[in-house]
Each structure stands twice: as C-alpha cells, then as structure tokens.
Design an enzyme around this catalytic site. Sequence first.
Site, short mmCIF file in Angstrom:
data_model
loop_
_atom_site.label_atom_id
_atom_site.label_comp_id
_atom_site.label_asym_id
_atom_site.label_seq_id
_atom_site.Cartn_x
_atom_site.Cartn_y
_atom_site.Cartn_z
N ARG A 29 0.83 -1.20 0.00
CA ARG A 29 0.00 0.00 0.00
C ARG A 29 0.87 1.25 0.00
O ARG A 29 1.83 1.35 0.77
CB ARG A 29 -0.93 0.00 1.23
CG ARG A 29 -2.01 -1.07 1.17
CD ARG A 29 -2.85 -1.08 2.43
NE ARG A 29 -2.08 -1.49 3.60
CZ ARG A 29 -2.59 -1.61 4.83
NH1 ARG A 29 -3.86 -1.33 5.03
NH2 ARG A 29 -1.83 -1.99 5.83
N ASP B 58 1.16 5.62 0.15
CA ASP B 58 0.50 6.76 0.78
C ASP B 58 0.02 7.77 -0.26
O ASP B 58 0.35 7.68 -1.45
CB ASP B 58 1.47 7.45 1.74
CG ASP B 58 1.88 6.57 2.90
OD1 ASP B 58 1.07 5.71 3.30
OD2 ASP B 58 3.02 6.73 3.39
N ARG C 95 10.78 7.60 3.01
CA ARG C 95 10.73 9.06 3.10
C ARG C 95 11.53 9.58 4.29
O ARG C 95 12.15 10.64 4.22
CB ARG C 95 9.28 9.53 3.17
CG ARG C 95 8.51 9.33 1.87
CD ARG C 95 7.01 9.50 2.06
NE ARG C 95 6.68 10.82 2.55
CZ ARG C 95 5.46 11.16 2.98
NH1 ARG C 95 4.49 10.25 2.98
NH2 ARG C 95 5.21 12.38 3.41
#
Length: 271
Positions: free
Chosen positions: A51, A53, A198
């Site tokens: 999944r 973001d 990130r």
Amino acid sequence: MARIALGIEYDGTEFRGWQTQQPGVRTVQECLEGALSKVANHPVAVVCAGRTDAGVHGTGQVVHFDSEAEREMKSWIMGGNTNLPYDITIRWATPVSDEFHARFSAVSRRYRYVIYNHARPPALYRNQVTWNHRPLNVDAMRSAAAMLEGSHDFTSYRSVHCQAKSADKTLHSLKVFEHGKVIVIEAHANAFLMHMVRNMAGVLMTIGAGKRPPEWAAQVLEAKDRRAGAATAHPYGLYLVEIEYPEAFCLPREPLGPLWLPDRLDESNAP
C-alpha cells in the site's frame, strides 16, 4: 475461479493513497476495482503487494484478484484501461496459480526516491520529483546510506503511526545515484515500514546539505526513536518500482521507471 495477477502504474498526485477509504475519497484501489468489475461483469476485489501513501507513485505495483469471468489477458488489460482514469494504467496481466498472493508471495520490494537538485523548482515535474534547492553532496549521502544497509531495528525511520508489529527489517541495499541534476535514492528491502523510505530520504538530504555528518544516519538508527531523525520527506518523489517474486511464478518484468530514468542506474555520475 481463476486468479489473475496485474502490473499497475499510477500517478499518485490526485489520490489519497492506495487503500479504499470512506465514500468520496479517491484511491487507486477503488478506481481499479471499479474498472475490473466492469470487465468481469461482477464485483472484483484486488489485493496489492504494497500500500502506498497519498501522493506516492507506482510503476511496479502488483495486484491479484479472483474472477469467474472467462476473459483473455488482453481483455483485462485493454478493458481495464478503457475504464480506468488517466492516472492509472494496467501494464500487464497474467494467470497465476492459487498459491500466488500479491503481498505474501513477494520476497522483496524496491522504491526510488527522486530529487531534483537545482536552484529553481521544476514546472513540468513538480508532482513527480522532490525539489531541493540546496546543493547536495552525493558522496556524503552514499557514505551515510551504506550505514543503514543490513538487518536492523528501523524504529527511528518509521512513522509514529506505523502499525507493523516489528520494526526489524532487512535493507538489502540503499544506493544513491546522480543523473544530471536528478539524484535518486534507491532502496531494496524484504519489506518496508510506514514512511521508512521518506524518513531515510529526509536524513540523507540533511546530510547531503552539510547540516549533519554521514555518521548521523547510524546515530539516528541506534537511537530507536523517531524524534532523533529528520523531517519526513515529501511524497511526490517516491515511487514503488518493483516487487520481486520467486521465479516459479513467471511474472512479466517491465522497466523500473519512472520512464524518464534508466531502468538500471549506476554510480558513474552519468550526465
């Protein structure tokens, strides 16, 4: 019932992430399931490999679904793409055995984080790259990245909202490539935690800008505290580019992407 695997590409700019949410929230999963359901003429539920973001892109996402509809593979591709919005594309489709699972059969994932390192921001790729106006020292970033490779507790590099039971992951490689004014951080691991790439990118860019020494990346790791790291980097430059599976499944392979980058990068500082 037949099980079908698909390779998916999408621009995450206008999506609130992969996973279906409440009505009225645009997600990749909702759009994909709607398109496939029209082709199958019955409701289709997909399972993805990873999944992503809100704002994060995918060039190598893999999904599977089960259907009782008898369709050729080209029908799933062409019919699905006809019913999909402009920012999602089915790249390939192939039948797989019932043993295949898009998430649990995967042996590794690969992400690319793309940085445009220039004094002025880009106009055409503003949602496809992260802009950093400060000159970044690639050699310092590479030294720092090497310290994060291997099996570690990545608590300091995951979101405080991450729901994974364990922060222990194996980072097979973390490479930093320079391609003209574009810097690419490529992370390959058995699995990733929420915001892990990130947060690593945020630390590496801080080091590249000269605000911290390369050793700081390891110090953050050892702290096992999210507060020890840098700010989470923007999602725009992040791409899920590859899901690796055992060769026995014989899945197609496409260039990693994004399309304007070479499939395989090297550290020769190519212009």
